[in-house]
Design an enzyme around this catalytic site. Structure first.
Site, PDB file in Angstrom:
ATOM      1  N   GLU A 296       0.838  -1.214   0.000  1.00 30.67           N
ATOM      2  CA  GLU A 296       0.000   0.000   0.000  1.00 30.67           C
ATOM      3  C   GLU A 296       0.867   1.255   0.000  1.00 30.67           C
ATOM      4  O   GLU A 296       0.733   2.135   0.860  1.00 30.67           O
ATOM      5  CB  GLU A 296      -0.970  -0.017   1.184  1.00 30.67           C
ATOM      6  CG  GLU A 296      -2.003  -1.133   1.062  1.00 30.67           C
ATOM      7  CD  GLU A 296      -3.154  -1.038   2.063  1.00 30.67           C
ATOM      8  OE1 GLU A 296      -2.982  -0.391   3.106  1.00 30.67           O
ATOM      9  OE2 GLU A 296      -4.213  -1.627   1.796  1.00 30.67           O
TER      10      GLU A 296
ATOM     11  N   GLU B 170      -5.523  -8.322  -1.275  1.00 32.10           N
ATOM     12  CA  GLU B 170      -6.216  -8.153   0.006  1.00 32.10           C
ATOM     13  C   GLU B 170      -7.659  -7.796  -0.289  1.00 32.10           C
ATOM     14  O   GLU B 170      -7.922  -6.936  -1.133  1.00 32.10           O
ATOM     15  CB  GLU B 170      -5.631  -7.006   0.844  1.00 32.10           C
ATOM     16  CG  GLU B 170      -4.332  -7.302   1.506  1.00 32.10           C
ATOM     17  CD  GLU B 170      -3.873  -6.182   2.444  1.00 32.10           C
ATOM     18  OE1 GLU B 170      -4.725  -5.499   3.043  1.00 32.10           O
ATOM     19  OE2 GLU B 170      -2.658  -5.988   2.542  1.00 32.10           O
TER      20      GLU B 170
HETATM   21  C1  BG6 Z   1      -4.507  -2.967   4.681  1.00 29.14           C
HETATM   22  C2  BG6 Z   1      -3.181  -3.423   5.201  1.00 29.14           C
HETATM   23  O1  BG6 Z   1      -4.562  -1.582   4.740  1.00 29.14           O
HETATM   24  O2  BG6 Z   1      -5.657  -3.308   5.349  1.00 29.14           O
HETATM   25  C3  BG6 Z   1      -3.235  -4.562   6.199  1.00 29.14           C
HETATM   26  O3  BG6 Z   1      -2.290  -3.778   4.166  1.00 29.14           O
HETATM   27  C4  BG6 Z   1      -4.437  -4.375   7.093  1.00 29.14           C
HETATM   28  O4  BG6 Z   1      -2.027  -4.599   6.897  1.00 29.14           O
HETATM   29  C5  BG6 Z   1      -5.682  -4.411   6.242  1.00 29.14           C
HETATM   30  O5  BG6 Z   1      -4.509  -5.276   8.138  1.00 29.14           O
HETATM   31  C6  BG6 Z   1      -6.964  -4.326   7.026  1.00 29.14           C
HETATM   32  O6  BG6 Z   1      -6.918  -3.211   7.872  1.00 29.14           O
HETATM   33  P1  BG6 Z   1      -7.243  -3.334   9.412  1.00 29.14           P
HETATM   34  O7  BG6 Z   1      -6.989  -1.995   9.964  1.00 29.14           O
HETATM   35  O8  BG6 Z   1      -8.679  -3.729   9.486  1.00 29.14           O
HETATM   36  O9  BG6 Z   1      -6.336  -4.376   9.950  1.00 29.14           O
END
Ligand code: BG6
Length: 488
Positions: free
Chosen positions: A197, A386
């Site tokens: 990111e 993701e």
């Molecule tokens: C992304 C990141 O922004 O979102 C992850 O690459 C992160 O590291 C994921 O865990 C989900 O965000 P969060 O804050 O719900 O853990």
């Protein structure tokens, strides 16, 4: 449904959120190790000792006072220290992923596990050993590792003493680290991502409230050095093993204008340029977009960019575009009545969408929009690395976990990917976020769970770390078995 037969189904975690073992076998600390736990309503803090020896804390994206040093303090809980102890549970976790039929598992390498301060000349042997064992375990189960080289975790020493990515010298230290990765894990890993990111550096500015021109200067400079480091990593990775496929990793948010006011339409275009295209263009095309000059001018930014840097950017373009996708956001020039959260961002509420308990908009159509927009722009393979729903899970008396809300989230997103493929997008893989419950990056919570695999661990660090299968585990297994045709 049209997923290609070798589609890379799987799941994703990051070292600092999964491994734990923060000070085991020679690992050095990273910023996540001085970051406390928070909640949906309370921020995470970074702790320090000030120049007079007093303990203190600043909000996660804030700056330390002059002369202060990062410190682990008594009386605080640091959830990333133990995380879910993937370091000691990796065999069990990989076996569960294999049971779901994973073709690919995305994790990151902790830079400070290989180079505890970042300055050592030789890597920490025990760190190298751990990753060799993990990648071998994956391969033995027929799972390809997809490895992120940096997931928000520069060694703390570099952050404290060199100023992290604001310092050009960090590039050479990164080069040493990635050269070790490409050399030591040659043959075990073929798919790599450089910076997780990467565009968050720009999005973080919005979280600061009132960023100054100096903040913009620092952020754009930080990004430029990361672009050069990424381009060098791509060149090194290709030189060491020409079969390596190396991608960028962008926080993919689909931006929409909130109204048809032409000012909103223009503002929305500018949001895409600043938040999404700025990084993608440099990493995929090897040069800054024409709008970059406007962005810099708006905040009197004057960057240290050399001719050699520009040549590196050209030589080190990525082989694939990978991104996270959780949500869309609205852009408006009008007054915002209700603000909602995002992954490291915030915006106006969209009345057509549902929101999670953490205020994240669920928008599967936005994923199709994003895929088609990006593929059209770069025409290189894409991966969604993701995607997922952070939710509260309840463990029933018999140990079962009925997370139908998670299945309901994934189903339309998988359908959206299928639609995009039908429309010509070369999408080659999908790794859901937190395929096993991990510590939340944004809040430091355990209760914000994403996994198909449940981990018995709470926000205060109590629990057995035992793993168990949620209903979504069995559902995803069928999705993979049927190559995305069985979504019921
Ligand atoms: C992304 C990141 O922004 O979102 C992850 O690459 C992160 O590291 C994921 O865990 C989900 O965000 P969060 O804050 O719900 O853990």
């Amino acid at each position: 449904m049209s997923f290609p037969k070798d589609f890379l189904w799987g799941g994703a975690v990051a070292a600092n959120q999964w491994e734990g073992a923060w000070d085991v076998d020679g690992r050095g600390p990273a910023k996540t190790d001085v970051t406390t736990g928070g909640t949906v309503n309370t921020p995470r803090y970074i702790t320090y000792i000030d120049k007079d020896g007093n303990p203190g804390k600043v909000m996660q994206f804030g700056k330390l006072p002059e002369g202060a040093k990062f410190a682990v303090l008594d009386d605080y809980h640091y959830p990333n220290h133990n995380a879910v102890d993937g370091y000691h549970h990796y065999k069990e976790d990989v076996a569960l992923m294999a049971e779901m039929g994973f073709k690919q598992f995305r994790t990151s390498i902790s830079w400070s596990r290989l180079y505890p301060t970042g300055l050592e000349k030789e890597p920490n042997k025990e760190g190298v050993e751990f990753y060799k064992n993990l990648f071998t375990e994956l391969k033995t189960h027929g799972i390809e590792p997809l490895v992120t080289l940096w997931h928000f975790d520069t060694p703390l020493y570099i952050e404290q003493n060199l100023g992290d990515w604001k310092n050009r010298d960090t590039i050479e230290l990164f080069v040493r680290y990635v050269t070790t990765c490409f050399t030591e894990f040659k043959g075990l890993v073929h798919n790599w991502l450089t910076f997780n990111e990467i565009n968050n550096t720009i999005q973080f500015l919005d979280m600061m409230g009132n960023p100054s021109d100096k903040d913009f200067q620092d952020s754009y400079q930080h990004l430029h050095y990361q672009f050069v480091a990424s381009a060098k990593a791509v060149q090194i990775g290709h030189a060491i093993d020409p079969t390596n496929r190396i991608g960028c990793m962008i926080c993919g948010i689909t931006w929409y204008p909130a109204t048809c006011d032409p000012n909103d339409i223009l503002a929305n275009r500018h949001a895409w340029e600043r938040n999404i295209f700025y990084c993608g263009d440099v990493q995929c095309k090897g040069e800054y977009g024409t709008y970059a000059k406007r962005l810099w001018k708006e905040h009197n930014v004057n960057l240290d960019i050399t001719e050699e840097d520009l040549a590196d950017l050209k030589r080190g373009t990525v082989d694939m575009y990978t991104f996270s996708y959780y949500m869309s956001q609205l852009v408006t020039t009008h007054e915002v009545k209700e603000k909602v959260g995002g992954n490291f961002s915030a915006g106006a509420k969209n009345e057509y969408l549902q929101y999670s308990d953490w205020g994240w908009a669920t928008d599967a159509t936005g994923l199709q929009y994003y895929l088609e927009t990006i593929y059209d722009r770069y025409q290189i393979p894409l991966m969604v690395v993701e995607n997922g729903l952070g939710a509260y899970d309840t463990v029933e008396a018999d140990g079962s976990i009925h997370d139908d809300y998670r299945i309901d989230y994934y189903r339309p997103h998988i359908q959206a990917m299928s639609n995009a493929i039908d429309n010509g997008v070369d999408l080659i893989g999908y790794t859901t976020w937190g395929c096993i419950d991990v510590v939340s990056a944004g809040t430091g919570e355990m209760r914000k769970r994403y996994g198909f695999i449940y981990v018995d661990m709470d926000d205060e660090g109590n629990g057995t770390m035992a793993r168990s299968r949620k209903d979504s585990f069995f559902w995803y297994k069928k999705v993979i078995e049927s190559n995305g045709t069985h979504l019921d």
